[in-house]
Design a protein around this motif. Structure first.
Motif, mmCIF file in Angstrom:
data_model
loop_
_atom_site.group_PDB
_atom_site.id
_atom_site.type_symbol
_atom_site.label_atom_id
_atom_site.label_comp_id
_atom_site.label_asym_id
_atom_site.label_seq_id
_atom_site.Cartn_x
_atom_site.Cartn_y
_atom_site.Cartn_z
ATOM 1 N N LEU A 123 -1.105 25.726 -37.243
ATOM 2 C CA LEU A 123 -0.300 24.951 -36.311
ATOM 3 C C LEU A 123 0.952 25.738 -35.949
ATOM 4 N N PHE A 124 1.574 25.349 -34.845
ATOM 5 C CA PHE A 124 2.823 25.960 -34.408
ATOM 6 C C PHE A 124 3.927 24.905 -34.440
ATOM 7 N N ILE A 125 5.125 25.312 -34.810
ATOM 8 C CA ILE A 125 6.290 24.439 -34.755
ATOM 9 C C ILE A 125 7.200 24.948 -33.646
ATOM 10 N N VAL A 126 7.519 24.063 -32.691
ATOM 11 C CA VAL A 126 8.325 24.456 -31.545
ATOM 12 C C VAL A 126 9.484 23.483 -31.355
ATOM 13 N N ASP A 127 10.458 23.930 -30.617
ATOM 14 C CA ASP A 127 11.591 23.071 -30.246
ATOM 15 C C ASP A 127 11.586 22.979 -28.732
ATOM 16 N N LEU A 128 10.973 21.934 -28.198
ATOM 17 C CA LEU A 128 10.840 21.806 -26.755
ATOM 18 C C LEU A 128 12.163 21.507 -26.072
ATOM 19 N N ILE A 137 0.208 18.518 -28.361
ATOM 20 C CA ILE A 137 1.610 18.478 -28.776
ATOM 21 C C ILE A 137 1.897 17.134 -29.447
ATOM 22 N N TYR A 138 2.500 17.204 -30.642
ATOM 23 C CA TYR A 138 2.807 15.987 -31.404
ATOM 24 C C TYR A 138 4.271 15.975 -31.834
ATOM 25 N N GLY A 139 4.826 14.773 -31.870
ATOM 26 C CA GLY A 139 6.133 14.542 -32.446
ATOM 27 C C GLY A 139 5.992 13.628 -33.665
ATOM 28 N N GLU A 168 8.692 19.815 -32.601
ATOM 29 C CA GLU A 168 7.350 19.369 -32.245
ATOM 30 C C GLU A 168 6.298 20.263 -32.898
ATOM 31 N N LEU A 169 5.106 19.697 -33.084
ATOM 32 C CA LEU A 169 3.970 20.421 -33.640
ATOM 33 C C LEU A 169 2.943 20.655 -32.539
ATOM 34 N N VAL A 170 2.372 21.844 -32.515
ATOM 35 C CA VAL A 170 1.367 22.195 -31.512
ATOM 36 C C VAL A 170 0.115 22.703 -32.216
ATOM 37 N N VAL A 171 -1.022 22.163 -31.811
ATOM 38 C CA VAL A 171 -2.323 22.614 -32.305
ATOM 39 C C VAL A 171 -3.122 23.103 -31.113
ATOM 40 N N ARG A 172 -3.589 24.347 -31.185
ATOM 41 C CA ARG A 172 -4.356 24.929 -30.086
ATOM 42 C C ARG A 172 -5.837 24.985 -30.436
ATOM 43 N N THR A 173 -6.674 24.571 -29.475
ATOM 44 C CA THR A 173 -8.118 24.657 -29.632
ATOM 45 C C THR A 173 -8.703 25.311 -28.379
ATOM 46 N N GLY A 174 -9.980 25.670 -28.467
ATOM 47 C CA GLY A 174 -10.658 26.273 -27.326
ATOM 48 C C GLY A 174 -10.783 27.771 -27.464
ATOM 49 N N GLN A 175 -11.868 28.291 -26.938
ATOM 50 C CA GLN A 175 -12.143 29.720 -27.035
ATOM 51 C C GLN A 175 -12.097 30.423 -25.686
#
Length: 242
Positions: free
Chosen positions: A77-82, A106-108, A90-97
């Motif tokens: 996961l990635f932690i970002v400050d939007l 994107i989750y808070g 915020e937390l970001v989860v990336r999927t897809g190839q």
């Protein structure tokens, strides 16, 4: 085609008792600790992959959320400050190839539950001003979309664009006409074989199942509209990537 690797440019997060990897927002992590809701206390965050259900399980301080998978375990996961104007992260989860199935979820965290804020194709750039830039490869050009984080609703929403910048050149190998407008198909110009054209912009499909139209500048300086089919079949030199 294989998805282009996007650079996740974000503001450095303020982390509490977190592993070193979390300080680099371009590096996904499996677990760590960070103050997500701005209360001065760090929440434990982690990510797991439920292979049986093909779901990604995101966790924060006992709360969890399930995200559709793509058949592969994510790197982390990635932690970002939007938005640096608030105290939240915020937390970001990336999927897809590939570019066609790429998703960034994107989750808070509000102190009790993980809240979905929105989904973007790729989180390409977020500088902490509440704006997200998201890139998607469209065969021979890059579509850049703008999303904004609404401070009141806490949701990420798309800012619609009438046109997308393209900016590529091609050589006409078979003459074809340019339409006067997106709705008027009568010709404003007929492109000469061997001439150089500039594809300036793309107009997104007007409805489901529609196709992009492209604003083209002829070698004589006239502007008109071309279909993707004409550009792909009757020109050479478009920067296709395979």
């Amino acid at each position: 085609m294989k998805m282009k690797v996007s650079v996740l440019a974000v503001v450095t997060c303020s982390l509490l008792t977190a592993p070193r990897a979390l300080a680099n927002a371009e590096t996904p992590v499996k677990s760590g600790s960070v103050d997500l809701n701005g209360d001065g206390k760090a929440e434990a965050v982690s990510i797991e992959y439920d292979e049986a259900k093909d779901e990604v399980v995101l966790k924060a301080d006992g709360a969890s959320a399930r995200i559709p998978g793509d058949g592969n375990a994510p790197d982390g996961l990635f932690i970002v400050d939007l938005d640096t104007r608030d105290k939240r992260k915020e937390l970001v989860v990336r999927t897809g190839q590939t570019d066609s199935d790429a998703r960034s979820y994107i989750y808070g965290f509000d102190g009790k539950a993980l809240k979905p804020l929105g989904i973007v194709p790729n989180l390409t750039e977020a500088k902490g001003n509440g704006i997200i830039l998201s890139d998607s490869w469209k065969g021979f050009w890059n579509q850049r979309d703008k999303y904004v984080l609404d401070a009141k609703t806490g949701k990420v929403s798309l800012v619609p664009q009438d046109l997308y910048a393209v900016g590529v050149e091609a050589t006409v190998k078979q003459s074809f006409p340019l339409a006067r407008s997106r709705t008027d198909k009568s010709a404003i110009a007929t492109l000469a074989q061997g001439s150089t054209i500039q594809v300036l912009a793309a107009s997104p499909p007007s409805g489901k199942g529609g196709a992009y139209l492209y604003l083209v500048k002829s070698s004589t300086g006239l502007l008109g509209w071309a279909t993707a089919k004409d550009l792909m079949e009757k020109t050479d030199g478009l920067p296709f990537a395979g």
